[in-house]
Write a protein that holds these residues in place. Structure first.
Motif, short mmCIF file in Angstrom:
data_model
loop_
_atom_site.label_atom_id
_atom_site.label_comp_id
_atom_site.label_asym_id
_atom_site.label_seq_id
_atom_site.Cartn_x
_atom_site.Cartn_y
_atom_site.Cartn_z
N SER A 95 0.86 -1.19 0.00
CA SER A 95 0.00 0.00 0.00
C SER A 95 0.90 1.24 0.00
O SER A 95 2.04 1.20 0.48
CB SER A 95 -0.91 0.01 1.24
N SER B 229 -3.12 5.91 -1.12
CA SER B 229 -3.35 6.20 -2.53
C SER B 229 -3.43 4.90 -3.32
O SER B 229 -3.85 4.88 -4.48
CB SER B 229 -2.24 7.09 -3.07
N PHE B 230 -3.02 3.79 -2.72
CA PHE B 230 -3.03 2.47 -3.37
C PHE B 230 -3.13 1.46 -2.25
O PHE B 230 -2.39 1.54 -1.27
CB PHE B 230 -1.71 2.31 -4.14
#
Ligand code: T4K
Length: 396
Positions: free
Chosen positions: A176, A290-291
């Motif tokens: 992440s 963001s991921f």
């Protein structure tokens, strides 16, 4: 629709064998066998072997971090980190976490101070930290839960202003990113878990990441890394080395990570669209990133709206061979020995208590297909629609 369509009331279970919680992405037997053949041919099984070196090197590059030290598991990694950081007195930690985050603090001879979490994100509530700081507090542990983050930049900023150290339990967060920066780069150190149930797996394993050379040297001496480094002075040693067999699986898992993460994302999206129309269930979207690795499908349940209790739902699902869990239960502040040792926290963390009472995890990962998710969601719909009859039948 009658109750007899449910396994709890005599029907055949929806799935022939238990559909597990846990990522369980593993390489094919052929790839594993080839890697093991190499280990046996080299006759080098542990202690800074070539596969461990390659794995650590690839992790460093993947995470864009200076040091990546693999360890036998994340629990040992957290224990070593708390010790190597030379902390004193008390350490602030969220109560809503796996118990290992807290046990590591105790193992290092420190006292946990439990902080409540935010109801929406389940992450540590940064606004409640100041009230917990006293002269004995030396550090904060952030836990990056559910493939999301606990806003590490904000936490590091707060710690700096207050003169505290900070490290992260990132067992859930491999791969992440926060504003494009990989988790693994924040605070003094971060610890990942490579347990079989995690998206990056070495069967059992973990990794400590840091950009601090001195801390890395102490960690290497605690681990220890016989033969490869100049030892530095440390208080105690823990054998937490990762074997070549573990590193071999880790390397293959790292290679497969993009595809496995994509698979998780697709399954998560299916859950998201289908659960949205079930009254009383809310799927938690990983926050602060963001991921995300989408390692977990976590729901919060409103029992009144859904119609039956969370624990009864788990029982009904188990009968259908759907493994659903109530991680984490109870909160660490109520667990043995902390509830007894530190009674001042037992009734003081309402958000943690509310989440522990309402959280439920559904299967996601290698052994789950899109059609399984659809079947699980249809089952959840049916249970919700018949909740009144189910309750009546089981209560009578
Ligand atoms: N910090 C946090 C925030 C954590 O969540 C964890 C661990 C840690 C630190 C410490 O990391 P490690 O020291 O473990 O590296 C599991 C895992 O053992 C643990 O890694 C994880 N978090 C925790 C949340 O869950 P259990 O006891 O609930 O797992 P278990 O064995 O019941 O497995 C879960 C499901 O997966 C079941 O449906 C069975 C299935 N399964 C599991 C394994 C291992 C399989 O089908 N095959 C398998 O090989 O703790």
């Amino acid at each position: 629709m009658t109750l007899s369509s449910f396994a709890q009331f005599g029907a055949r279970p929806l799935f022939d064998k238990p559909l597990p919680i846990g990522q369980l992405y593993f390489p094919s037997w052929q790839r594993y066998e080839a890697a093991c053949r190499g280990i046996f041919e080299r006759q080098y099984y542990n202690n800074n072997g070539p596969l461990l070196g390659e794995f650590e090197d690839k992790l460093r590059r993947f995470l864009k971090v200076k040091h990546a030290l693999c360890v036998a598991n994340a629990t040992l990694g957290l224990m070593m980190t708390a010790d190597a950081m030379q902390l004193t007195g008390k350490v602030i930690v969220p109560a809503f976490t796996f118990i290992a985050s807290v046990q590591a603090i105790s193992w290092a001879g420190l006292e946990p101070v439990f902080c409540d979490v935010q109801p929406e994100t389940h992450q540590i509530d940064i606004n409640q930290i100041d009230a917990l700081i006293d002269p004995d507090v030396s550090a904060i542990v952030g836990v990056n839960l559910w493939g999301g983050s606990c806003l590490p930049r904000e936490l590091v900023k707060l710690a700096k202003v207050r003169g505290l150290k900070v490290y992260f339990d990132s067992a859930h967060a491999f791969g992440s990113t926060v504003d494009g920066v990989p988790i693994g780069n924040f605070g003094d150190a971060e610890v990942f878990s490579f347990h079989a149930t995690k998206v990056l797996s070495a069967m059992e394993g973990g990794c400590i990441c840091t950009n601090d050379d001195e801390l890395a040297a102490r960690l290497r001496s605690i681990r220890p890394s016989y033969g490869s480094e100049t030892p530095v002075s440390i208080v105690r040693v823990a054998n937490a080395r990762m074997s070549e067999g573990q590193a071999a699986v880790g390397l293959m898992s790292l290679e497969d990570f993009p595809a496995n993460r994509e698979n998780n994302a697709a399954l998560f999206e299916l859950y998201q669209t289908q659960i949205a129309s079930i009254p009383g269930l809310r799927l938690l979207v990983p926050s602060g990133v963001s991921f995300s690795n989408y390692q977990y499908a976590v729901c919060v349940m409103d029992e009144g709206e859904f119609g039956i209790s969370r624990d009864l739902l788990i029982k009904l699902l188990k009968a259908e061979n759907v493994v659903a869990r109530r991680y984490f239960y109870p909160g660490a502040h109520r667990s043995v020995p902390y509830g007894q040792e530190f009674p001042q926290f037992v009734e003081s963390l309402p958000n943690t208590d509310a989440i522990c009472a309402s959280v439920i995890q559904f299967p996601i990962g290698a052994l789950v297909t899109g059609s399984d998710v659809e079947k699980i969601c249809r089952l959840l719909h049916r249970i919700q629609m018949q909740s009144r009859d189910i309750r009546a039948a089981l209560e009578s």
